[in-house]
Structure formats: C-alpha cells, structure tokens
Design a protein around this motif. Structure first.
Motif, PDB file in Angstrom:
ATOM      1  N   LYS A  49      -7.894   7.914 -10.290  1.00 32.17           N
ATOM      2  CA  LYS A  49      -6.583   8.140 -10.561  1.00 32.17           C
ATOM      3  C   LYS A  49      -6.783   8.724 -12.233  1.00 32.17           C
ATOM      4  CE  LYS A  49      -3.380   5.400  -8.436  1.00 32.17           C
ATOM      5  NZ  LYS A  49      -2.221   4.460  -8.510  1.00 32.17           N
ATOM      6  N   ILE A  59      -2.011  -3.076 -12.245  1.00 31.32           N
ATOM      7  CA  ILE A  59      -2.643  -2.677 -10.704  1.00 31.32           C
ATOM      8  C   ILE A  59      -2.467  -1.100 -10.540  1.00 31.32           C
ATOM      9  CG2 ILE A  59      -0.862  -3.390  -9.213  1.00 31.32           C
ATOM     10  CD1 ILE A  59      -3.308  -4.154  -7.309  1.00 31.32           C
ATOM     11  N   LEU A  60      -1.354  -0.651 -10.626  1.00 28.01           N
ATOM     12  CA  LEU A  60      -1.021   0.860 -10.398  1.00 28.01           C
ATOM     13  C   LEU A  60      -1.364   1.924 -11.280  1.00 28.01           C
ATOM     14  CD1 LEU A  60       0.761   1.950  -8.109  1.00 28.01           C
ATOM     15  CD2 LEU A  60       2.656   2.204  -9.828  1.00 28.01           C
ATOM     16  N   HIS A  67      -8.642  -2.295 -11.822  1.00 31.17           N
ATOM     17  CA  HIS A  67      -7.864  -2.249 -10.600  1.00 31.17           C
ATOM     18  C   HIS A  67      -8.362  -3.285  -9.374  1.00 31.17           C
ATOM     19  CE1 HIS A  67      -7.291  -0.660  -6.500  1.00 31.17           C
ATOM     20  NE2 HIS A  67      -6.166  -0.828  -6.731  1.00 31.17           N
ATOM     21  N   ARG A 120      -6.423  -6.400  -7.903  1.00 32.50           N
ATOM     22  CA  ARG A 120      -6.186  -6.143  -6.558  1.00 32.50           C
ATOM     23  C   ARG A 120      -6.932  -7.608  -5.855  1.00 32.50           C
ATOM     24  NH1 ARG A 120      -4.340  -1.682  -2.861  1.00 32.50           N
ATOM     25  NH2 ARG A 120      -4.883  -2.392  -0.900  1.00 32.50           N
ATOM     26  N   LEU A 131       4.880  -5.108  -9.541  1.00 33.84           N
ATOM     27  CA  LEU A 131       5.134  -5.470  -8.329  1.00 33.84           C
ATOM     28  C   LEU A 131       6.509  -5.219  -8.031  1.00 33.84           C
ATOM     29  CD1 LEU A 131       2.577  -8.160  -8.221  1.00 33.84           C
ATOM     30  CD2 LEU A 131       2.557  -6.432  -6.449  1.00 33.84           C
ATOM     31  N   ALA A 164       7.468  -1.584  -7.435  1.00 32.83           N
ATOM     32  CA  ALA A 164       6.931  -1.148  -6.483  1.00 32.83           C
ATOM     33  C   ALA A 164       7.418  -1.759  -4.988  1.00 32.83           C
ATOM     34  CB  ALA A 164       5.243  -1.343  -6.345  1.00 32.83           C
ATOM     35  N   GLY A 165       7.885  -2.785  -5.046  1.00 34.68           N
ATOM     36  CA  GLY A 165       8.179  -3.451  -4.138  1.00 34.68           C
ATOM     37  C   GLY A 165       9.610  -3.447  -3.540  1.00 34.68           C
ATOM     38  N   THR A 216      11.339   0.794  -3.087  1.00 34.70           N
ATOM     39  CA  THR A 216      10.762   1.661  -1.840  1.00 34.70           C
ATOM     40  C   THR A 216      11.298   1.128  -0.293  1.00 34.70           C
ATOM     41  OG1 THR A 216       8.898  -0.147  -1.833  1.00 34.70           O
ATOM     42  CG2 THR A 216       8.398   2.225  -2.637  1.00 34.70           C
ATOM     43  N   PRO A 273       9.633   7.205   0.831  1.00 34.21           N
ATOM     44  CA  PRO A 273      10.053   6.559  -0.270  1.00 34.21           C
ATOM     45  C   PRO A 273       9.302   7.042  -1.746  1.00 34.21           C
ATOM     46  CG  PRO A 273       9.669   4.849   1.425  1.00 34.21           C
ATOM     47  CD  PRO A 273       9.078   5.779   1.971  1.00 34.21           C
ATOM     48  N   ARG A 328      -5.013  12.594  -8.145  1.00 35.85           N
ATOM     49  CA  ARG A 328      -6.578  12.039  -8.326  1.00 35.85           C
ATOM     50  C   ARG A 328      -7.269  13.199  -8.891  1.00 35.85           C
ATOM     51  NH1 ARG A 328      -4.119   8.449  -6.723  1.00 35.85           N
ATOM     52  NH2 ARG A 328      -4.947   6.794  -5.195  1.00 35.85           N
ATOM     53  N   PRO A 336       2.690   7.362   4.440  1.00 36.80           N
ATOM     54  CA  PRO A 336       3.594   6.900   3.343  1.00 36.80           C
ATOM     55  C   PRO A 336       3.240   5.985   2.447  1.00 36.80           C
ATOM     56  CG  PRO A 336       4.257   6.082   5.339  1.00 36.80           C
ATOM     57  CD  PRO A 336       2.999   7.095   5.737  1.00 36.80           C
ATOM     58  N   PHE A 337       1.984   5.035   2.879  1.00 39.34           N
ATOM     59  CA  PHE A 337       1.742   4.038   2.033  1.00 39.34           C
ATOM     60  C   PHE A 337       0.304   4.327   1.298  1.00 39.34           C
ATOM     61  CE2 PHE A 337       4.238   2.013   5.447  1.00 39.34           C
ATOM     62  CZ  PHE A 337       4.920   1.293   4.451  1.00 39.34           C
ATOM     63  N   ASN A 347      -4.589   2.116  -1.988  1.00 38.06           N
ATOM     64  CA  ASN A 347      -3.109   2.278  -0.800  1.00 38.06           C
ATOM     65  C   ASN A 347      -2.443   1.150  -1.198  1.00 38.06           C
ATOM     66  OD1 ASN A 347      -4.392  -0.318   0.420  1.00 38.06           O
ATOM     67  ND2 ASN A 347      -4.177   0.830   2.328  1.00 38.06           N
ATOM     68  N   CYS A 348      -1.069   0.966  -0.382  1.00 39.46           N
ATOM     69  CA  CYS A 348      -0.039   0.099  -0.653  1.00 39.46           C
ATOM     70  C   CYS A 348      -0.588  -1.310  -0.244  1.00 39.46           C
ATOM     71  CB  CYS A 348       0.925   0.541  -0.128  1.00 39.46           C
ATOM     72  SG  CYS A 348       2.528  -0.945  -0.315  1.00 39.46           S
ATOM     73  N   ILE A 349      -0.675  -2.167  -1.327  1.00 40.27           N
ATOM     74  CA  ILE A 349      -0.991  -3.476  -0.753  1.00 40.27           C
ATOM     75  C   ILE A 349       0.002  -4.366  -0.179  1.00 40.27           C
ATOM     76  CG2 ILE A 349      -0.369  -4.531  -3.076  1.00 40.27           C
ATOM     77  CD1 ILE A 349      -2.992  -6.274  -3.208  1.00 40.27           C
TER      78      ILE A 349
HETATM   79  C1  HEM Z   1       8.417   1.177   2.268  1.00 45.76           C
HETATM   80  C2  HEM Z   1       7.924   0.566   1.467  1.00 45.76           C
HETATM   81  C3  HEM Z   1       6.762   1.228   0.375  1.00 45.76           C
HETATM   82  C4  HEM Z   1       6.128   2.310   0.518  1.00 45.76           C
HETATM   83  C5  HEM Z   1       6.662   3.585   1.202  1.00 45.76           C
HETATM   84  C6  HEM Z   1       5.208   2.223  -0.429  1.00 45.76           C
HETATM   85  C7  HEM Z   1       4.170   3.269  -0.758  1.00 45.76           C
HETATM   86  C8  HEM Z   1       3.237   2.967  -1.649  1.00 45.76           C
HETATM   87  C9  HEM Z   1       2.243   4.081  -2.122  1.00 45.76           C
HETATM   88  C10 HEM Z   1       2.349   5.355  -1.551  1.00 45.76           C
HETATM   89  C11 HEM Z   1       1.268   3.503  -2.756  1.00 45.76           C
HETATM   90  C12 HEM Z   1       0.029   4.201  -3.600  1.00 45.76           C
HETATM   91  C13 HEM Z   1       0.456   4.634  -4.986  1.00 45.76           C
HETATM   92  C14 HEM Z   1      -0.522   5.345  -5.765  1.00 45.76           C
HETATM   93  O1  HEM Z   1      -1.721   5.761  -5.215  1.00 45.76           O
HETATM   94  O2  HEM Z   1      -0.223   5.531  -7.284  1.00 45.76           O
HETATM   95  C15 HEM Z   1       1.422   1.947  -3.220  1.00 45.76           C
HETATM   96  C16 HEM Z   1       1.046   1.171  -4.002  1.00 45.76           C
HETATM   97  C17 HEM Z   1       1.546   0.098  -4.184  1.00 45.76           C
HETATM   98  N1  HEM Z   1       2.328  -0.588  -3.708  1.00 45.76           N
HETATM   99 FE1  HEM Z   1       3.650  -0.015  -2.248  1.00 45.76          FE
HETATM  100  N2  HEM Z   1       5.279   0.750  -1.014  1.00 45.76           N
HETATM  101  C18 HEM Z   1       5.996   0.171  -0.425  1.00 45.76           C
HETATM  102  C19 HEM Z   1       6.404  -1.314  -0.274  1.00 45.76           C
HETATM  103  C20 HEM Z   1       5.607  -2.142  -1.392  1.00 45.76           C
HETATM  104  C21 HEM Z   1       5.824  -3.520  -1.466  1.00 45.76           C
HETATM  105  C22 HEM Z   1       6.944  -4.215  -0.601  1.00 45.76           C
HETATM  106  C23 HEM Z   1       5.152  -4.018  -2.237  1.00 45.76           C
HETATM  107  C24 HEM Z   1       5.143  -5.625  -2.739  1.00 45.76           C
HETATM  108  C25 HEM Z   1       5.242  -5.965  -3.796  1.00 45.76           C
HETATM  109  C26 HEM Z   1       4.471  -2.995  -2.728  1.00 45.76           C
HETATM  110  C27 HEM Z   1       3.308  -3.044  -3.781  1.00 45.76           C
HETATM  111  C28 HEM Z   1       2.427  -1.913  -4.179  1.00 45.76           C
HETATM  112  C29 HEM Z   1       1.472  -1.973  -5.132  1.00 45.76           C
HETATM  113  C30 HEM Z   1       1.127  -3.207  -5.719  1.00 45.76           C
HETATM  114  C31 HEM Z   1       0.723  -0.787  -4.911  1.00 45.76           C
HETATM  115  C32 HEM Z   1      -0.677  -0.553  -5.902  1.00 45.76           C
HETATM  116  C33 HEM Z   1      -1.612  -0.817  -5.331  1.00 45.76           C
HETATM  117  C34 HEM Z   1      -2.903  -0.520  -5.743  1.00 45.76           C
HETATM  118  O3  HEM Z   1      -3.018   0.380  -6.700  1.00 45.76           O
HETATM  119  O4  HEM Z   1      -4.187  -0.981  -5.360  1.00 45.76           O
HETATM  120  N3  HEM Z   1       4.651  -1.646  -2.160  1.00 45.76           N
HETATM  121  N4  HEM Z   1       2.768   2.011  -2.452  1.00 45.76           N
END
Ligand code: HEM
Length: 495
Positions: free
Chosen positions: A100, A112-113, A120, A124, A289, A292-293, A296, A357, A364, A430-431, A437-439
C-alpha cells in the motif's frame, strides 16, 4: 521588470505542464493503456473529481468505454477482473501483495489501515483475538442488546405512525455497537435517537479525506486550497483524534471491562506480552476500527433494504423466509441466522455487489515489473481493482444492473441452465482479499444478518419516495448515502 519576471515564471510553468502532458500521453511507460486523456495529461483532474465525490461514477463510465483496464492518471491503472484481485492484493496460493502507498496525513498516528507492512503485522496480530470465533461468541450478547434497542425504538415509531429514515436507524445501531467494542461504551445514538457530536464530526470528515490525498500529491495546489479550508481540516482531524484518545484512555483504565472480548482487550493483551503498542497507536487503531466498522455495515444494510424495497418480489420472499424459519424472535441468533435464511443471505450478498460499501479502488504500488491480469505493468505503477466498475460490469455479471439475489444461491452456482451460472463471482470481493483484507468480515456478516432478520421479522416497510435515485450518489471512499425514508408498520399478526 517584475511583470516580466512574473510572465516568464508563468510561461515556464505552462511549458512545463504542456511538456508533462505530452510525455504522459505519448511517451510514458503506461502510454499503451487506454483511459481518459485529460486525466492522463493533467492528473490533478482525477483528484479534483475525487474531491467532488464523482470519481467512482466517472470510473464506471470509463471502464464501460475502455474495457477491463483503465489508466486513470499518469501512473495509475484500474482493473475489473477476478485475476487482478489475485495479482494485486496477494490472494491465493503463491501470490504476494503489492504494498500500500504509505498514506498518513502529517501528524497523525500509525494504525492498521495505513501502516507499513511491519507495523501492519504487529497491529493485525494485536487485533486477531478480537476477531476470532471465540470473541464473536462473547460479543454476541452485547450486539444483541443494541439490536433489541433498535427493534424497541422502531416499535415506538411504528405505533406512532411516523415515517422512519432507515439509513439513520441502521447507522445509530452500528455506531453504538462499534463504539462499545472499540471504546468500551456506546455512543448513545439509539438512546438519544441522534448521532451526537462525535459522529456528526465523522460525517463532516469523510468529504475532506480526498483533499488530504490532493495535498499529498500537489502540495502547491493544497497550499492554495488550505488558505480557505486548511484550518477547518486540521481542526476536524485533531478534534476527532482527541475525542477518540480520551475514550480509549477511559476504557484502558477501566479493568472491569476486561473479559468481554472487545477490541481494546485484544490490543492490550498483545501489547503486554509482545511488541509494545503505544497509547497513541491504541487510540489510532480504536479510531480506525470505529470508522471502518460502523459506516460500512450500516451502508450495506441501507443499500440492501433499498434494493429489496425497489424489487418487492425479493422483499416478499425474504420476509416470508424469516417469518417461517422461526417460531419466536428470540430464536434469531448469530448461528441460526447464518444457517436458516439462505434467501436473505443471498440478498445481503447481492447488496454487496450492487452497493459495495467501499466502492472505490484500493491502491497498491508495484515495486518491480509484473504481470497483472495478463498485462505487463512497469515498476512504480499504482494499481487496484475498482469495485463499483467491476461489480456493475456486464462482462462479469448477467443483468448486472438488476438486483438478483438468486445469483448467489447454490442452484445458480451448480445449475448450468441458470442464467447466472457463468457469473464471475470471484470478481466480487467487497471485503478485499489477501493479508490486508477486512479483519471485520465475520463480525460484519453476523451483525448484518442479525439486524436485517430482526427488522424483517417485526416490520413491514414501504419506501416513501418510489423514484428515489439511490445508485446515483456521491462517494468519498465510502458512499455519501442519503436518507431512506420508509413508512413502517408492525407486522399484522404481531399486533
Ligand atoms: C459490510 C461491511 C464491511 C465492508 C464491506 C468492509 C470492507 C473493507 C475493505 C474493502 C477493506 C480493505 C481496505 C484497504 O485495503 O484499504 C477493509 C479493511 C478493514 N476493515 Fe472492513 N469492512 C466492513 C466491516 C468492517 C467491520 C465491522 C470492521 C470491524 C471493526 C472492519 C474493520 C476493518 C479493518 C480494521 C480493516 C483494515 C484491515 C487491515 O488493513 O489489515 N470492517 N474493510
């Protein structure tokens, strides 16, 4: 004399811009990739489009015009294929992720993001306990309490015959849940039936994010803009950070809250034993957190509700399924909602396709020449999959512009006669995928199933504005979603 010097300087700037434009268009290593010529010649236009919130809608049009790979500024490529997910984000056997870009507004804390790969991995690991199956089981009762509050509040609204904005109610619920998990206490949104100061500031902050990207690439342009909004941006960021920091300090000192499987417990446990996570990093992570949480999950719930109301056949089927699968509302748990409601789950999957979302491209950078989705890409290219363009592409999905939950049912996946049999399901991620990826994916699904099932179990909804143009919204990394105003009635046999 001064006038001559000024004219000379302007002349040099213009010639330099023209030279760069010609180089970008015809001599750059990416010159053979198609894309909007103005954005390629003058990349600042792409950033301006992001600041206006119309970048993602424009990218959909460019992919329609130019195909599965689009060059969308001097150094950036966007893809719409399943293979690109693997090649860029390191998904699948033997794949590695491209890093990234380190994107952190000056003065902000690492989290983390936006952290580099080493930090990271530390964050993580620190968070892994909070997102394990065991933690999810501990979190279930906490989440259920907020869903109970939502249902009780909606009962009140239904009884008083008021119209409800479902976008707001979903947001109130997910903000309370994530606030409790991240900071150890709710943001009292459901109690007060309003967002409160912290969240109102967050909403105001999202549209400012693209300006931070602009600042990074065009410090001069930024200096000009910041004459007007710079102070506001800095203050918004500092206020948000301070509020998060105060809440984290309070939670950290309140040991009575340990044992509930929340995010802070996980980070603190890790921090005690291994590499130290500083207080500033704790606050930075709790903060991210929270962002992101909450937004979305609420976004998807609002989107799926919109699409189910727009295609009443799907709503009817999902409602019938939920109401026949359970004898009592209390039977709707994380586990039962994930096994007994295949059609509602398919609606959520299709919602993630129609209204992802995070609709945008997650950038990248290649650190050496590479093959991505069959294309040779030079070192130093910024690249990603543009989610919205990928999911709305007829090359990937049959009747891509129509909400068809059926495409996610096993019958469509296995039956060669189904019109959705050849859908390119792996293109929809989407995650995101790979090590970053999305944790929170499992937590998000548990929340969304629980909330949607309980709403459908209790209420009959109808959209008030039948012509609502929901897909045509602005986006600033996340959608700038508007109200989804519905009339709400308690289901007849519960009266
Ligand atoms: C429908 C719901 C959700 C979607 C579609 C979603 C989507 C994503 C995506 C696409 C990423 C990657 C971002 C990147 O590469 O820059 C991401 C990362 C992340 N999401 Fe989610 N998210 C959702 C819900 C949540 C929830 C509930 C949490 C909990 C708190 C969360 C916490 C995170 C975190 C901490 C990251 C960074 C992970 C990392 O870099 O290792 N997300 N999410």
């Amino acid at each position: 004399m001064l006038q001559l010097l000024a004219l000379g300087a302007i002349g040099i700037l213009v010639v330099r811009q023209l030279y760069t434009a010609v180089y970008n268009l015809y001599f750059h290593p990416l010159a053979s990739f198609p894309g909007p010529k103005l954005w390629i010649a003058f990349p600042v236009l792409r950033y301006i489009s992001q600041c206006r919130g119309i970048f993602d809608q424009q990218m959909v049009k460019y992919h329609e015009r130019y195909g599965e790979v689009v060059r969308f500024d001097d150094v950036s490529l966007s893809f719409t294929t399943a293979q690109a997910w693997k090649d860029i984000y390191g998904y699948g056997h033997g794949q590695h992720q491209w890093p990234k870009p380190e994107f952190r507004p000056p003065g902000s804390t690492d989290h983390i993001l936006f952290s580099n790969d080493a930090n990271h991995a530390r964050f993580r690991k620190g968070l892994s306990h909070a997102f394990s199956d065991q933690a999810l089981r501990k979190q279930e009762h906490l989440i259920k309490d907020y869903v109970d509050m939502l249902v009780t509040a909606l009962h009140g609204e239904a009884e008083s015959g008021k119209q409800v904005d479902m976008t707001m109610w979903y947001n109130l619920t997910t903000f309370d849940i994530i606030s409790d998990l991240a900071f150890g206490e709710p943001s009292n949104c459901l109690k007060n039936k309003e967002y409160g100061e912290f969240i109102t500031r967050i909403f105001k902050f999202f549209p400012i994010v693209p300006f931070v990207a602009l600042a990074r690439f065009y410090p001069l342009v930024w200096r000009l803009i910041s004459l007007f909004i710079g102070g506001r941006v800095a203050k918004a960021r500092m206020d948000l950070f301070q509020m998060g920091h105060d809440a984290v300090t309070k939670r950290k000192n309140d040991t009575s809250k340990n044992g509930r499987g929340d995010f802070m417990e996980s980070l603190l446990k890790y921090s005690d034993n291994k590499e130290k996570i500083t207080d500033a990093e704790l606050a930075g992570n709790a903060h991210i957190l929270f962002l992101a949480g909450s937004e979305t999950t609420a976004t998807l719930l609002a989107g799926v509700t919109f699409w189910m109301l727009r295609t009443p056949g799907t709503m009817k089927k999902a409602v019938e399924e939920v109401r026949s699968a359970f004898d009592k509302e209390q039977e709707i748990t994380f586990s039962s909602a994930s096994t007994k409601l295949p059609y509602m789950l398919a609606c959520l999957e299709e919602g993630l396709r129609m209204y992802p979302p995070v609709p945008t491209v997650l950038i990248r950078t290649t650190t050496e020449a590479a093959t991505v989705s069959g294309y040779t890409v030079p070192k130093g290219t910024q690249l990603g999959v543009h989610q919205m363009s990928t999911y709305w592409s007829p090359a990937n999905f049959h009747e891509a512009d129509v909400f068809h939950p059926e495409r996610w049912l096993p019958s469509a996946v296995d039956d060669a006669d189904s019109p959705f049999y050849n859908d390119n399901r792996d293109a929809r991620q989407p995650f995101s995928v790979g090590p970053r990826n999305c944790i929170g994916k499992n937590l998000a699904f548990s929340e969304m199933r629980q909330i949607l099932a309980r709403v459908l179990w209790n209420f009959d909804l109808e959209m008030v504005d039948k012509d609502l143009d929901w897909p045509n919204q602005k986006a600033y990394t996340v959608w700038q979603k508007g109200p989804l105003v519905c009339s709400i009635k308690l289901r007849k046999d519960l009266l």
